[in-house]
Design a protein around this motif. Structure first.
Motif, PDB file in Angstrom:
ATOM      1  N   ASN A 255      45.418  39.485  39.185  1.00 38.37           N
ATOM      2  CA  ASN A 255      44.267  38.899  39.879  1.00 38.37           C
ATOM      3  C   ASN A 255      42.988  39.657  39.546  1.00 38.37           C
ATOM      4  OD1 ASN A 255      46.217  37.298  41.095  1.00 38.37           O
ATOM      5  ND2 ASN A 255      46.029  38.242  43.119  1.00 38.37           N
ATOM      6  N   GLY A 256      43.097  40.984  39.544  1.00 38.00           N
ATOM      7  CA  GLY A 256      41.923  41.810  39.319  1.00 38.00           C
ATOM      8  C   GLY A 256      41.344  41.643  37.928  1.00 38.00           C
ATOM      9  N   LEU A 257      42.205  41.604  36.916  1.00 38.13           N
ATOM     10  CA  LEU A 257      41.685  41.429  35.566  1.00 38.13           C
ATOM     11  C   LEU A 257      41.014  40.067  35.432  1.00 38.13           C
ATOM     12  CD1 LEU A 257      41.438  42.702  32.722  1.00 38.13           C
ATOM     13  CD2 LEU A 257      43.400  41.279  32.081  1.00 38.13           C
ATOM     14  N   ALA A 258      41.622  39.020  35.999  1.00 39.45           N
ATOM     15  CA  ALA A 258      41.007  37.696  35.919  1.00 39.45           C
ATOM     16  C   ALA A 258      39.608  37.697  36.540  1.00 39.45           C
ATOM     17  CB  ALA A 258      41.897  36.668  36.611  1.00 39.45           C
ATOM     18  N   VAL A 259      39.456  38.369  37.665  1.00 35.54           N
ATOM     19  CA  VAL A 259      38.146  38.449  38.316  1.00 35.54           C
ATOM     20  C   VAL A 259      37.160  39.222  37.443  1.00 35.54           C
ATOM     21  CG1 VAL A 259      36.891  39.362  40.307  1.00 35.54           C
ATOM     22  CG2 VAL A 259      39.091  38.212  40.641  1.00 35.54           C
ATOM     23  N   LEU A 260      37.588  40.347  36.908  1.00 35.30           N
ATOM     24  CA  LEU A 260      36.684  41.151  36.088  1.00 35.30           C
ATOM     25  C   LEU A 260      36.248  40.401  34.831  1.00 35.30           C
ATOM     26  CD1 LEU A 260      38.423  44.640  36.387  1.00 35.30           C
ATOM     27  CD2 LEU A 260      36.197  43.991  37.337  1.00 35.30           C
ATOM     28  N   LEU A 261      37.172  39.680  34.198  1.00 34.04           N
ATOM     29  CA  LEU A 261      36.804  38.934  32.990  1.00 34.04           C
ATOM     30  C   LEU A 261      35.881  37.761  33.321  1.00 34.04           C
ATOM     31  CD1 LEU A 261      40.148  38.942  30.952  1.00 34.04           C
ATOM     32  CD2 LEU A 261      38.200  40.516  30.816  1.00 34.04           C
ATOM     33  N   ALA A 262      35.950  37.270  34.560  1.00 31.98           N
ATOM     34  CA  ALA A 262      35.038  36.210  34.986  1.00 31.98           C
ATOM     35  C   ALA A 262      33.681  36.751  35.408  1.00 31.98           C
ATOM     36  CB  ALA A 262      35.655  35.417  36.139  1.00 31.98           C
ATOM     37  N   HIS A 263      33.556  38.069  35.521  1.00 29.23           N
ATOM     38  CA  HIS A 263      32.290  38.717  35.914  1.00 29.23           C
ATOM     39  C   HIS A 263      31.987  39.814  34.886  1.00 29.23           C
ATOM     40  CE1 HIS A 263      33.714  36.873  39.659  1.00 29.23           C
ATOM     41  NE2 HIS A 263      32.449  36.822  40.011  1.00 29.23           N
ATOM     42  N   PRO A 264      31.568  39.428  33.680  1.00 29.60           N
ATOM     43  CA  PRO A 264      31.422  40.408  32.594  1.00 29.60           C
ATOM     44  C   PRO A 264      30.406  41.517  32.882  1.00 29.60           C
ATOM     45  CG  PRO A 264      30.569  38.245  31.954  1.00 29.60           C
ATOM     46  CD  PRO A 264      31.317  38.055  33.222  1.00 29.60           C
ATOM     47  N   ALA A 267      32.254  43.975  34.944  1.00 22.90           N
ATOM     48  CA  ALA A 267      33.246  44.652  34.105  1.00 22.90           C
ATOM     49  C   ALA A 267      32.577  45.687  33.215  1.00 22.90           C
ATOM     50  CB  ALA A 267      34.005  43.630  33.263  1.00 22.90           C
ATOM     51  N   ASP A 268      31.413  45.343  32.658  1.00 25.93           N
ATOM     52  CA  ASP A 268      30.717  46.302  31.798  1.00 25.93           C
ATOM     53  C   ASP A 268      30.243  47.513  32.590  1.00 25.93           C
ATOM     54  OD1 ASP A 268      29.550  46.920  29.130  1.00 25.93           O
ATOM     55  OD2 ASP A 268      27.671  46.816  30.269  1.00 25.93           O
ATOM     56  N   ALA A 269      29.823  47.306  33.830  1.00 27.53           N
ATOM     57  CA  ALA A 269      29.412  48.441  34.665  1.00 27.53           C
ATOM     58  C   ALA A 269      30.584  49.371  34.928  1.00 27.53           C
ATOM     59  CB  ALA A 269      28.818  47.936  35.979  1.00 27.53           C
ATOM     60  N   LEU A 270      31.777  48.820  35.158  1.00 26.81           N
ATOM     61  CA  LEU A 270      32.950  49.666  35.361  1.00 26.81           C
ATOM     62  C   LEU A 270      33.342  50.371  34.074  1.00 26.81           C
ATOM     63  CD1 LEU A 270      35.256  50.686  37.142  1.00 26.81           C
ATOM     64  CD2 LEU A 270      36.524  48.589  36.588  1.00 26.81           C
ATOM     65  N   ARG A 271      33.181  49.702  32.942  1.00 22.72           N
ATOM     66  CA  ARG A 271      33.468  50.331  31.650  1.00 22.72           C
ATOM     67  C   ARG A 271      32.583  51.559  31.451  1.00 22.72           C
ATOM     68  NH1 ARG A 271      32.475  46.169  28.867  1.00 22.72           N
ATOM     69  NH2 ARG A 271      34.621  45.428  28.635  1.00 22.72           N
ATOM     70  N   ARG A 334      31.335  35.985  47.204  1.00 23.46           N
ATOM     71  CA  ARG A 334      30.724  36.657  46.053  1.00 23.46           C
ATOM     72  C   ARG A 334      31.468  37.957  45.768  1.00 23.46           C
ATOM     73  NH1 ARG A 334      26.587  40.494  45.966  1.00 23.46           N
ATOM     74  NH2 ARG A 334      26.250  40.091  48.189  1.00 23.46           N
ATOM     75  N   PHE A 335      31.858  38.165  44.517  1.00 23.83           N
ATOM     76  CA  PHE A 335      32.478  39.422  44.113  1.00 23.83           C
ATOM     77  C   PHE A 335      31.383  40.472  43.971  1.00 23.83           C
ATOM     78  CE2 PHE A 335      33.821  42.283  40.589  1.00 23.83           C
ATOM     79  CZ  PHE A 335      34.843  42.919  41.269  1.00 23.83           C
ATOM     80  N   ASP A 336      31.474  41.521  44.780  1.00 19.32           N
ATOM     81  CA  ASP A 336      30.426  42.543  44.822  1.00 19.32           C
ATOM     82  C   ASP A 336      31.078  43.919  44.987  1.00 19.32           C
ATOM     83  OD1 ASP A 336      28.298  44.208  45.216  1.00 19.32           O
ATOM     84  OD2 ASP A 336      27.585  43.242  47.049  1.00 19.32           O
TER      85      ASP A 336
END
Length: 422
Positions: A255-264, A267-271, A334-336
């Motif tokens: 679930n988490g990866l799907a959410v992160l890939l939908a919010h690039p 995802a880049d901020a976490l990278r 909203r994913f925040d």
């Protein structure tokens, strides 16, 4: 629609795949809604949290189970769940939980960070190799399942060669956690439970012959030392520790990866800021919980959210809905990752708070930054397939393409620190 219709929509195949619209229809009837005779659906965060902690609110015990499903003892799946700490009340629950708790202390879990990091790095290598030619690979098969199953099996002392056996058995067994169960689903669950019980019967015998430094040996010795754990409880808790030890985390990773890939952008901020992984994981748990509901019954009358729940009421505590309660989380859809203290109820609360919650969080906190840093071109590929399950929400299949690994990417992940805003 009324609350009963909203609940029926939630239980449909479409509702199980995407429960969030039905949650809002139920929420329109208040944080605690009467959805049938003696049946209440709880969507409020404060109300669900209060009920999970109230000693008058309990899991189904044998007497109640006898009234609902008189033949439950004939079902290997139902009997296994019933005899585990998952479905027992104090004092039996407390007794069983204490025996396993030593393996899940914060200190023991923190000590597993290097082990989890090494296993995650190895699986990323495997994932990258499988997708080297640009073909889609299934993230669930190559990463989301083997990482948590490897960690919990190491704690239990299960040999690495046996770990691929458990995915199907566990998936079948967990069907009994659904609020509605067909005869075919029960038959599959019984088959999975039978295989798991057979496996652990053999492992228990092996640990009696040759003890090891693992949780299985510790529980076997607790049983053999006296009356702290019956033979049936020993097998039931080994099964539930294995299944709960990876099912929830597998779903969190998918679930988490799907959410992160939908919010690039996120995802880049976490990278770039892997130290913020704890905040990300808590928000992923809130946003798309791997555990969507749990059930309880009232041993006495309870008043919550302005609603009187008579003794003997059945409660559907909709954790996925509570995690999106706008009274607790403004703009909840909203994913925040930078919300202040998301405090998800995904692992429950009170005496039945998930024993392995800290371990699941650690695995996700290590995995997501490492995946994003080592595979910066990781993207979805094709249409993922959700499991038609409500209680345990996750993917059967999550295809991705991995792209080129980052040049010179390290295999380590920085230890999590206190989250902040990048």
């Amino acid at each position: 629609m009324d609350a009963a219709q909203a609940l029926a929509s939630l239980m449909s195949p479409e509702g199980r795949v995407d429960p969030y619209p039905a949650y809002e229809w139920l929420r329109a009837h208040g944080p605690v809604a009467a959805a049938g005779p003696g049946l209440y659906a709880v969507t409020g965060h404060a109300e669900a949290d209060e009920l999970l902690r109230d000693p008058r609110v309990q899991v189904l015990d044998d007497n109640l189970r006898d009234g609902v499903m008189p033949q439950w003892r004939d079902s290997p799946a139902l009997a296994s769940i019933a005899r585990s700490m998952l479905r027992t009340n104090p004092p039996d629950h407390s007794r069983m939980r204490r025996l396993a708790a030593a393996a899940f202390t914060p200190r023991r879990i923190a000590g597993l960070r290097d082990v989890v990091t090494a296993q995650a790095a190895e699986l990323i290598d495997t994932l990258a190799a499988a997708g080297r030619d640009g073909r889609p690979v299934d993230f669930m098969t190559h990463f989301a399942y083997p990482l948590p199953v490897g960690v919990i099996c190491a704690l239990l002392g299960v040999p690495a060669a046996d770990r691929p056996l458990f995915r199907r058995w566990a998936a079948d067994l967990t069907g009994v956690l659904e609020p509605e169960l067909t005869p075919d689903e029960l038959a599959s669950a019984d088959a999975g439970a039978t295989e798991l019980r057979r496996y652990f019967t053999e492992l228990v015998a092996a640990r009696r012959r040759r003890p090891a430094d693992d949780l299985t040996t510790a529980l076997v010795q607790a049983h053999d030392a006296g009356d702290r754990l019956s033979a049936e409880e020993l097998l039931a808790n080994l099964v539930i520790l294995l299944v709960a030890g990876f099912e929830t985390t597998t779903n969190l990773l998918g679930n988490g990866l799907a959410v992160l890939l939908a919010h690039p952008a996120a995802a880049d901020a976490l990278r770039r800021h892997p130290e913020h992984a704890p905040a990300y994981v808590d928000e992923l748990l809130r946003y798309d919980s791997p555990v969507q509901l749990t059930t309880r019954t009232t041993a006495e009358a309870v008043r919550v959210g302005g609603v009187e729940l008579p003794a003997g009421s059945w409660l559907l505590l909709l954790l996925g809905a509570a995690n999106r309660d706008p009274r607790r989380h403004p703009d909840p859809d909203r994913f925040d990752p930078w919300r202040a203290a998301p405090s998800p109820l995904s692992f429950g609360a009170g005496p039945h708070y998930c024993l392995g919650a800290g371990l699941a969080r650690l695995e996700a906190q290590v995995a997501f930054p490492l995946l994003l840093r080592r595979l910066p071109e990781l993207v979805p590929a094709g249409t993922p397939r959700r499991r038609i399950r409500l209680t345990l929400r996750g993917y059967d299949n999550l295809p991705v393409t991995v792209g080129r690994p980052a040049p010179g990417a390290d295999h380590g992940a920085p230890a999590g620190t206190a989250p902040g805003t990048p």
